[in-house]
Design a protein around this motif. Structure first.
Motif, PDB file in Angstrom:
ATOM      1  N   ARG A   1       0.841  -1.201   0.000  1.00 53.81           N
ATOM      2  CA  ARG A   1       0.000   0.000   0.000  1.00 53.81           C
ATOM      3  C   ARG A   1       0.878   1.254   0.000  1.00 53.81           C
ATOM      4  O   ARG A   1       1.764   1.397   0.837  1.00 53.81           O
ATOM      5  N   VAL A   2       0.632   2.141  -0.955  1.00 50.54           N
ATOM      6  CA  VAL A   2       1.396   3.384  -1.041  1.00 50.54           C
ATOM      7  C   VAL A   2       0.959   4.322   0.080  1.00 50.54           C
ATOM      8  O   VAL A   2      -0.235   4.544   0.292  1.00 50.54           O
TER       9      VAL A   2
ATOM     10  N   MET B   1      -0.403   1.780  -9.015  1.00 47.92           N
ATOM     11  CA  MET B   1      -0.585   0.929 -10.189  1.00 47.92           C
ATOM     12  C   MET B   1       0.675   0.116 -10.490  1.00 47.92           C
ATOM     13  O   MET B   1       0.598  -0.992 -11.026  1.00 47.92           O
ATOM     14  N   LEU B   2       1.836   0.660 -10.130  1.00 46.53           N
ATOM     15  CA  LEU B   2       3.102  -0.023 -10.419  1.00 46.53           C
ATOM     16  C   LEU B   2       3.485  -1.041  -9.357  1.00 46.53           C
ATOM     17  O   LEU B   2       4.336  -1.901  -9.606  1.00 46.53           O
TER      18      LEU B   2
ATOM     19  N   PHE C   1       0.183  11.329  -8.096  1.00 50.45           N
ATOM     20  CA  PHE C   1       1.426  10.557  -8.031  1.00 50.45           C
ATOM     21  C   PHE C   1       1.224   9.267  -7.233  1.00 50.45           C
ATOM     22  O   PHE C   1       1.757   8.215  -7.577  1.00 50.45           O
ATOM     23  N   GLY C   2       0.450   9.376  -6.142  1.00 52.76           N
ATOM     24  CA  GLY C   2       0.191   8.195  -5.324  1.00 52.76           C
ATOM     25  C   GLY C   2      -0.561   7.126  -6.086  1.00 52.76           C
ATOM     26  O   GLY C   2      -0.241   5.928  -5.988  1.00 52.76           O
TER      27      GLY C   2
ATOM     28  N   ASN D   1       6.202  15.487   2.155  1.00 57.83           N
ATOM     29  CA  ASN D   1       5.118  14.500   2.125  1.00 57.83           C
ATOM     30  C   ASN D   1       5.326  13.512   0.985  1.00 57.83           C
ATOM     31  O   ASN D   1       4.381  13.105   0.317  1.00 57.83           O
ATOM     32  N   HIS D   2       6.585  13.123   0.737  1.00 55.64           N
ATOM     33  CA  HIS D   2       6.902  12.230  -0.378  1.00 55.64           C
ATOM     34  C   HIS D   2       6.266  10.843  -0.174  1.00 55.64           C
ATOM     35  O   HIS D   2       5.631  10.593   0.850  1.00 55.64           O
ATOM     36  N   LEU D   3       6.478   9.966  -1.147  1.00 53.44           N
ATOM     37  CA  LEU D   3       5.785   8.677  -1.188  1.00 53.44           C
ATOM     38  C   LEU D   3       6.675   7.526  -0.727  1.00 53.44           C
ATOM     39  O   LEU D   3       7.893   7.580  -0.840  1.00 53.44           O
ATOM     40  N   GLY D   4       6.037   6.476  -0.255  1.00 56.97           N
ATOM     41  CA  GLY D   4       6.773   5.264   0.110  1.00 56.97           C
ATOM     42  C   GLY D   4       5.854   4.060   0.077  1.00 56.97           C
ATOM     43  O   GLY D   4       4.646   4.177   0.271  1.00 56.97           O
TER      44      GLY D   4
END
Length: 268
Positions: A18-19, A87-88, A81-82, A49-52
């Protein structure tokens, strides 16, 4: 790293696959006032607040992928972006698992090769078409140094160095695969006259789904010099082969390295 404000234990709360946004680990406002953000993240354009996403978790470790688009673009529409990263995720998870499988296969291959190299005998693994799939170190030395076995220049199949032994060699392979029982034969080196015993057996049948047809069947061959002191009882030879008394005595002599002429002279 010593002033990184994101607590390591907070990553354990992330759900694999889960992103999540960095703000779920530490509020964005708390990050903006830190030295870590102002001296390291901000100059590189990394959003607070970047993604992980956790791609895998096993035991006490995890594979964590962090994605940091440029803040000036990312902060305008972080959800976009999230969603794209989400999707990837299935594809990245599969790629990671494939990498792990290949690494384990490479380790198993290296270990198997090392074990086969440690065997004090020449070992050959053949495909269903009798081409060499693998030869251990002693097997390669045998091909190079002794006129016992050779690789056919046209078919690339393993064959006896002496062409007249070809049919008997092919018959032993065929019988071993048909009866699923090991077969034994004796070959003499063309130059030195040294005798060698070949143990020919079918490779164990396992799930061959997905393998090319020529790899689904195969043969293993172990080649050892014929010892001059082979302790075989005539009774055991007869029981195992159905040979007569005289034939069993001759068989024992041949396995021990004698020629037919030497046996005839010794037996009178």
């Amino acid at each position: 790293a010593s002033i990184n404000p994101y607590p390591a234990e907070s990553f354990q709360r992330l759900v694999p696959g889960r992103v999540d946004f960095a703000g779920t680990l530490l509020p964005v406002q708390d990050v903006l006032g830190t030295e870590f953000y102002n001296d390291w993240m901000k100059p590189q354009g990394i959003s607070a607040n970047h993604l992980g996403v956790v791609l895998s978790r096993s035991g006490g470790g995890m594979s964590l992928l962090c994605v940091a688009p440029q803040a000036r673009v990312f902060d305008k529409n972080p959800k976009r972006f999230g969603d794209r990263l989400q999707m990837l995720v299935p594809h990245m998870t599969k790629a990671l698992e494939l990498n792990r499988v290949l690494a384990n296969a490479a380790l198993a291959h290296e270990t198997s090769n090392a074990m086969l190299d440690s065997i004090p005998a020449a070992v050959f693994l053949l495909t269903g078409g009798s081409t060499i799939l693998f030869a251990n170190r002693r097997g390669e030395e045998l091909l190079h140094n002794e006129q016992v076995l050779a690789v056919d220049a046209v078919t690339r199949k393993l064959r006896p160095f002496c062409f007249s032994e070809g049919k008997r060699f092919e018959g032993a392979i065929a019988k071993a695969n048909l009866e699923r029982q090991p077969q034994f034969m004796r070959l003499v080196a063309g130059e030195t006259g040294a005798a060698f015993i070949l143990a020919v057996g079918p490779r164990a049948r396992r799930d061959t789904k997905g393998l090319p047809m020529h790899l689904r069947e195969g043969t293993g061959i172990i080649v050892t010099p014929s010892s001059g002191q082979v302790d075989l009882r005539i009774e055991d030879i007869r029981a195992a082969t159905g040979l007569s008394q005289a034939e069993a005595k001759l068989a024992k002599a041949l396995v021990s390295g004698s020629t037919t002429i030497e046996f005839a002279e010794a037996a009178g």
